[in-house]
Design a protein around this motif. Sequence first.
Motif, mmCIF file in Angstrom:
data_model
loop_
_atom_site.group_PDB
_atom_site.id
_atom_site.type_symbol
_atom_site.label_atom_id
_atom_site.label_comp_id
_atom_site.label_asym_id
_atom_site.label_seq_id
_atom_site.Cartn_x
_atom_site.Cartn_y
_atom_site.Cartn_z
ATOM 1 N N LEU A 151 -14.890 -12.630 -25.187
ATOM 2 C CA LEU A 151 -15.568 -12.520 -23.894
ATOM 3 C C LEU A 151 -16.995 -12.019 -24.076
ATOM 4 O O LEU A 151 -17.939 -12.511 -23.457
ATOM 5 N N VAL B 284 -1.986 -9.794 -20.479
ATOM 6 C CA VAL B 284 -3.053 -9.074 -19.763
ATOM 7 C C VAL B 284 -2.472 -7.753 -19.250
ATOM 8 O O VAL B 284 -1.491 -7.748 -18.516
ATOM 9 N N PRO B 285 -3.055 -6.620 -19.635
ATOM 10 C CA PRO B 285 -2.480 -5.340 -19.220
ATOM 11 C C PRO B 285 -2.745 -5.032 -17.743
ATOM 12 O O PRO B 285 -3.519 -5.728 -17.095
ATOM 13 N N LEU C 274 -4.349 -2.898 -14.640
ATOM 14 C CA LEU C 274 -5.739 -2.455 -14.481
ATOM 15 C C LEU C 274 -6.045 -1.169 -15.248
ATOM 16 O O LEU C 274 -7.068 -1.060 -15.923
ATOM 17 N N LEU D 270 -6.558 -1.792 -18.838
ATOM 18 C CA LEU D 270 -7.349 -2.975 -19.169
ATOM 19 C C LEU D 270 -8.714 -2.593 -19.739
ATOM 20 O O LEU D 270 -9.414 -1.751 -19.190
ATOM 21 N N PRO E 152 -11.856 -4.420 -19.756
ATOM 22 C CA PRO E 152 -12.235 -5.648 -19.058
ATOM 23 C C PRO E 152 -13.062 -6.616 -19.896
ATOM 24 O O PRO E 152 -13.183 -7.786 -19.538
ATOM 25 N N LEU F 103 -6.122 -13.243 -22.660
ATOM 26 C CA LEU F 103 -5.526 -14.511 -22.224
ATOM 27 C C LEU F 103 -5.346 -15.483 -23.388
ATOM 28 O O LEU F 103 -6.072 -15.420 -24.376
ATOM 29 N N VAL G 167 -18.274 -7.044 -15.088
ATOM 30 C CA VAL G 167 -16.848 -6.867 -14.894
ATOM 31 C C VAL G 167 -16.417 -5.401 -15.001
ATOM 32 O O VAL G 167 -15.465 -4.976 -14.345
ATOM 33 N N HIS H 267 -14.186 -3.599 -12.331
ATOM 34 C CA HIS H 267 -12.933 -3.019 -12.810
ATOM 35 C C HIS H 267 -12.786 -1.590 -12.302
ATOM 36 O O HIS H 267 -11.735 -1.186 -11.799
ATOM 37 N N LEU I 22 -12.068 -1.535 -8.535
ATOM 38 C CA LEU I 22 -10.700 -1.951 -8.219
ATOM 39 C C LEU I 22 -9.692 -0.897 -8.661
ATOM 40 O O LEU I 22 -8.733 -0.605 -7.960
ATOM 41 N N THR I 23 -9.920 -0.314 -9.849
ATOM 42 C CA THR I 23 -8.985 0.696 -10.353
ATOM 43 C C THR I 23 -8.928 1.874 -9.388
ATOM 44 O O THR I 23 -7.860 2.423 -9.115
ATOM 45 N N ALA J 76 -13.971 -13.342 -18.333
ATOM 46 C CA ALA J 76 -13.762 -11.911 -18.121
ATOM 47 C C ALA J 76 -13.458 -11.638 -16.651
ATOM 48 O O ALA J 76 -12.570 -10.830 -16.320
ATOM 49 N N GLN K 116 -10.008 -12.913 -15.829
ATOM 50 C CA GLN K 116 -9.009 -12.056 -16.457
ATOM 51 C C GLN K 116 -8.828 -10.771 -15.650
ATOM 52 O O GLN K 116 -7.711 -10.279 -15.485
ATOM 53 N N LEU K 117 -9.931 -10.273 -15.088
ATOM 54 C CA LEU K 117 -9.844 -9.074 -14.256
ATOM 55 C C LEU K 117 -8.979 -9.358 -13.022
ATOM 56 O O LEU K 117 -8.131 -8.540 -12.641
ATOM 57 N N ALA L 213 -5.415 -9.364 -13.988
ATOM 58 C CA ALA L 213 -4.911 -8.003 -14.194
ATOM 59 C C ALA L 213 -4.619 -7.352 -12.847
ATOM 60 O O ALA L 213 -3.618 -6.643 -12.681
ATOM 61 N N LEU L 214 -5.489 -7.622 -11.869
ATOM 62 C CA LEU L 214 -5.285 -7.062 -10.534
ATOM 63 C C LEU L 214 -3.989 -7.587 -9.915
ATOM 64 O O LEU L 214 -3.187 -6.820 -9.365
#
Lengths: 659, 95
Positions: free
Chosen positions: A154, A182-183, A185, A188, A190, A195, B20, B24, B27-28, B48, B51-52, B55-56
């Motif tokens: 990424l 994917v863990p 939040l 994570l 980020p 993936l 991101v 992140h 959101l966390t 990225a 992927q976030l 994860a959410l």
Amino acid sequence: MNPDALQASLMATFFEESFEGLERLESGLVHLDSDAGRDLIDDLFRAIHSIKGGAGVVGIAEVGPLAHAIESVFDRLRRGTRATAEMSAGLLRAVDVLRSALAARQAGRPTSGEACERAVAEVERLVGAAPTTAAARPEITLWSIGIAPRPDALRAKLDLLPVFDRLSEFGPAFVNAEVDAVPLLADLDPTRSYLRWDLMLSTSATQAELDSVVRWIDDTCDVTVAPIAAEAQPEPDPVAPPPAPVAEAGPAAPRDAREATPAGGSIRVSIDKIDALINMVGELVITQSMLGELDSEGPLDARRLARIREGLGQLARNTRSLQDSVMRLRSMSVGTVFNRFPRLVRELGERLGKEIALEITGQNTELDKAVLEKLSDPLVHLVRNAIDHGIEPTTDRVAAGKAAAGTIRLHAEHRGGDVVVEIADDGRGLDAARIVATARAKGLISADAVLDDRAAYQLVFLPGFSTAKEVSDLSGRGVGMDVVRRHVKELGGDIALDSRPGLGTRITLRLPLTLAIIDGQLVRLGEHQVVIPLLSITESVELEPSRTSRLGGTLDVYRLRDQLVPMLDLAALLDLPRHTGQRQIMVVVTVDGTQVGLLVDEVLAQQQVVVKSLEANYHRVPGLAGATILGDGQVAFILDVVALVQAARAPSLIAAAAA
Amino acid sequence: MDPIEPDAVRLPATLDVETVAAAHAALTARADAALVVDLGAVEQVDLAGLQLLCALVRTAAHHQRPLAWRGASRALHVAANTLGLGHVLGLPEAP
């Protein structure tokens, strides 16, 4: 969902959607040369494109080239090539090949790759494509492409979109993204990559071609490109790298898929219907809680009793609505059957050199899926008859001062609680004299029988009756109107025929909305209770002896207002023990304008009854449509009113039909 | 489009590896309750960013907390669907 179950459900969905797509293609192709709007071509393109893509994904590779060839034709049309009648006929044939190939696969039989190849060649000829395309790309391979970005991908600004776009240009691709790694939040990082992807790609491209694309990302990802054996099913393995070629594992997966496919067939149900059902259940719950509240300590006084009555009434209404809603789940529009006819009419018309217009109305009328499925064959037969025997050759029509093009009308509508389907043509009509002559010659009626036109027309329903001078392969195949009538009657329906010389013929099918539940009138015959379908009852009268008389020594009739109604002694017909004394009540039933009075001892309640088939539980009994179990556990027979009325109308005919 | 809900977390126009981390964090901070995430502004997204969002979704599902999306651009849809994440994210219809 385990991979086998997933595969099975994928297959089931694929077949369902593909057959729908083929139907869309078929009905659209008929209009291709006359009415090739951009919308139509786009729609047909989408239909074949989904079939092609789906076939690749579920691993039915052999239909790929044919679907591709058909798609290419539409592509040409999109770019301005003119559609011709020859083109649409050729594509229709190709659609047939495609359908039988898919049907074979669905049934677990091997498909004829040869037929597909021939069809590809034919389709390519249609647009003058060089057949080299087929030769150059005969091998469609299913590839598994695993893409696992490295953790720092990424931050290296890996962009997979162009890669996936480019890969899907090679052929239909199924992208499986693996997100389990994917863990949450909280855990994570980020900017770290978790993936992975596993692409399944069905293409004729070579490994080198695929490699050249994935090379774009091999600095940030671990990539594997491997073919899956033709018969092997894609089995996305989430974590492990994509599977290596697994030739020996091949044939097992499709067989499992088939076994897991439910044999009972499936049906697509609109959201509206489901919503209606959910509403009903909601109401039921409310009623239940209302009744539940009344079930408490305390005296059962008048007020409470009234509430209970109210609740029970509500419950009855809810149950009825719920039942209607559930029945509607099984219903489908007649259009699904009607849609096959434009092609049939067009092709048969062309073969016979007749110009025929088909008018379809009421195609949104819904009826039970089971009824609809069984309706298809009789309808095809009737439409073929109309084209073959009904509509005259163009020269005859013009000579008779009629429009050169014949018209066949297909119409459906709800009438009362039934569905009425009409097939009408504006052809030459039936020739009563010839029908009577044929019936005489075949010994179906006595030489001195005198029949009016209407009665003569009914003779065509007799087994073995056919007036075709020569047996054509279209309609005169030994089966005739008697078979059609038997089919319709097996569905609990009725068929009527009306014809005017020189103006045309109209055949009316009356079919029940559903086979499962009917509104019935309970009547008593001595110790027994019998159900008469409510729809056929027009009235019940108390007999006045002065109005009864006997005709011809055998038939009792009743003078009802200004009409003589034949009276049938139900107990005698059903072989039930005769009750002492004169029966007092006559239930008048009507079928297609003919009234018959059924003598009973007593008219009891009206109620809905669930029809239990006699064929399934015992065997078919003439005059009975089935049986039901009443609230008190007693079994009651349900009358087949059509058969009874026919018995009264023409006793010799029903005897002949039953023989 | 729905009016912007005051308690919605609004993600930026560019949701990529550069932004991101901030998203992140936002959101966390809110992920312990029912969450409305406004994607209406997101026009550019990379792996990225997607992927976030994954994860959410996984976090909300794991804790059985409601999660609702508001708005989703065409670009976001295309990216998610091309990468096979459409059904994972369950984005609302594109405008």
